[in-house]
Design a protein around this motif. Structure first.
Motif, PDB file in Angstrom:
ATOM      1  N   ARG A   1       0.846  -1.202   0.000  1.00 42.28           N
ATOM      2  CA  ARG A   1       0.000   0.000   0.000  1.00 42.28           C
ATOM      3  C   ARG A   1       0.878   1.248   0.000  1.00 42.28           C
ATOM      4  O   ARG A   1       1.871   1.313   0.726  1.00 42.28           O
ATOM      5  N   VAL A   2       0.466   2.226  -0.803  1.00 40.04           N
ATOM      6  CA  VAL A   2       1.144   3.522  -0.841  1.00 40.04           C
ATOM      7  C   VAL A   2       0.073   4.600  -0.727  1.00 40.04           C
ATOM      8  O   VAL A   2      -0.890   4.617  -1.500  1.00 40.04           O
TER       9      VAL A   2
ATOM     10  N   THR B   1       3.770   3.975  -9.449  1.00 40.40           N
ATOM     11  CA  THR B   1       3.901   4.138  -7.997  1.00 40.40           C
ATOM     12  C   THR B   1       4.262   2.813  -7.343  1.00 40.40           C
ATOM     13  O   THR B   1       5.053   2.771  -6.386  1.00 40.40           O
ATOM     14  N   LEU B   2       3.720   1.712  -7.845  1.00 38.41           N
ATOM     15  CA  LEU B   2       4.066   0.403  -7.321  1.00 38.41           C
ATOM     16  C   LEU B   2       5.558   0.116  -7.540  1.00 38.41           C
ATOM     17  O   LEU B   2       6.248  -0.372  -6.641  1.00 38.41           O
TER      18      LEU B   2
ATOM     19  N   LEU C   1      11.557   4.454  -3.748  1.00 34.76           N
ATOM     20  CA  LEU C   1      11.279   5.858  -4.049  1.00 34.76           C
ATOM     21  C   LEU C   1       9.953   6.347  -3.469  1.00 34.76           C
ATOM     22  O   LEU C   1       9.691   7.548  -3.464  1.00 34.76           O
ATOM     23  N   ALA C   2       9.120   5.423  -3.020  1.00 37.53           N
ATOM     24  CA  ALA C   2       7.852   5.803  -2.394  1.00 37.53           C
ATOM     25  C   ALA C   2       7.683   4.974  -1.128  1.00 37.53           C
ATOM     26  O   ALA C   2       7.840   3.745  -1.171  1.00 37.53           O
TER      27      ALA C   2
ATOM     28  N   VAL D   1      17.295   3.407  -1.217  1.00 36.99           N
ATOM     29  CA  VAL D   1      17.335   3.128  -2.652  1.00 36.99           C
ATOM     30  C   VAL D   1      18.630   2.415  -3.047  1.00 36.99           C
ATOM     31  O   VAL D   1      18.603   1.401  -3.769  1.00 36.99           O
ATOM     32  N   HIS D   2      19.787   2.928  -2.578  1.00 40.11           N
ATOM     33  CA  HIS D   2      21.062   2.344  -3.015  1.00 40.11           C
ATOM     34  C   HIS D   2      21.242   0.925  -2.503  1.00 40.11           C
ATOM     35  O   HIS D   2      21.881   0.093  -3.151  1.00 40.11           O
ATOM     36  N   ARG D   3      20.646   0.621  -1.355  1.00 34.34           N
ATOM     37  CA  ARG D   3      20.748  -0.741  -0.832  1.00 34.34           C
ATOM     38  C   ARG D   3      19.883  -1.695  -1.651  1.00 34.34           C
ATOM     39  O   ARG D   3      20.235  -2.872  -1.850  1.00 34.34           O
ATOM     40  N   ILE D   4      18.753  -1.215  -2.122  1.00 33.09           N
ATOM     41  CA  ILE D   4      17.887  -2.033  -2.972  1.00 33.09           C
ATOM     42  C   ILE D   4      18.588  -2.328  -4.297  1.00 33.09           C
ATOM     43  O   ILE D   4      18.546  -3.456  -4.807  1.00 33.09           O
TER      44      ILE D   4
END
Length: 248
Positions: free
Chosen positions: A12-13, A46-47, A54-55, A73-76
């Motif tokens: 969910r976002v 968005t997903l 990023l969200a 983000v960088h770890r992902i």
């Protein structure tokens, strides 16, 4: 199931009370070229933003047994999750080869990157072959046609050893031949990776999707093969203006 799969559970976002992604559950195994479709505002990009950090999101997004939600983000990226955007992000003043070399050297220090090397790393040569850019390896990326820029960006993910590729409308603005070539490229790279393609081009989806997930208003509306999704009355209703096109 093999380790290279993406498993979303109740993702969910919410932005200022607006629910953009509303409890999405979806599993994509390696080798399944998954297309994510839906009307504008359905929550597709968005997903992808949620999966890539990023969200902010709740629920769960597992790559293998590793939780992605809540990570930087960088770890992902380091976990092997790569994405492209609708506009290719390449170094336009550098050659195709240099772009790939920089991507391959993401873990090396800046001084090492600046040194001219006597040979091209094997993974860069392989990526050039895979994305079909051998003949333009010494051209500046900025002079490439739109399609080849997208292929270069995919190549940059490949040399970073991305195991999950999330591609946002990769054929937007391409010629018919570029779309066909891109579809074949996705098949090649998708055989050994987990690939999700956010797409509006229904003809492209029909030609190349192994399976399809349809989002509507942030929820999964339908999922299955191309034929199953096209035959779903709910999908035809959502695409009412283009229902004939979806069901053709």
């Amino acid at each position: 199931m093999n380790a290279d799969y993406l498993e979303l559970s109740d993702v969910r976002v919410t932005f200022d009370g607006f629910v953009a992604v509303d409890g999405v559950t979806m599993t994509v195994p390696r080798g399944d070229l998954r297309f994510l479709i839906g009307p504008n505002g359905a929550g597709k990009t968005t997903l992808v933003d949620a999966i890539t950090g990023l969200a902010p999101a709740t629920g769960s997004a597992l790559f293998g047994r590793t939780e992605l939600l809540g990570r930087k983000v960088h770890r992902i990226v380091r976990l092997g999750i790569g994405r492209t955007f609708q506009t290719a992000t390449v170094f336009e003043n550098l050659t195709v080869l240099q772009n790939l070399d920089i991507a391959a050297g993401a873990g090396r220090g800046p001084l090492t990157l600046l040194r001219r090397r006597s040979s091209v790393p094997a993974e860069v040569e392989e990526a050039l072959e895979t994305v079909g850019l051998v003949d333009v390896r010494d051209k500046p990326a900025g002079v490439l046609p739109h399609g080849q820029k997208q292929w270069l960006e995919i190549g940059m993910l490949i040399v970073q050893n991305a195991r999950v590729l999330l591609l946002d409308e990769p054929v937007a603005g391409m010629s018919a031949q570029e779309r066909a070539d891109t579809g074949e490229l996705l098949r090649r790279i998708g055989a050994e990776r987990t690939v999700v393609v956010v797409e509006h081009d229904m003809d492209f989806m029909r030609c190349f999707a192994d399976s399809v997930t349809v989002l509507h208003a942030g929820k999964v509306l339908s999922e299955g093969t191309v034929a199953q999704v096209q035959a779903d009355p709910r999908v035809q209703e959502v695409y009412l203006g283009t229902a004939a096109e979806v069901g053709a």
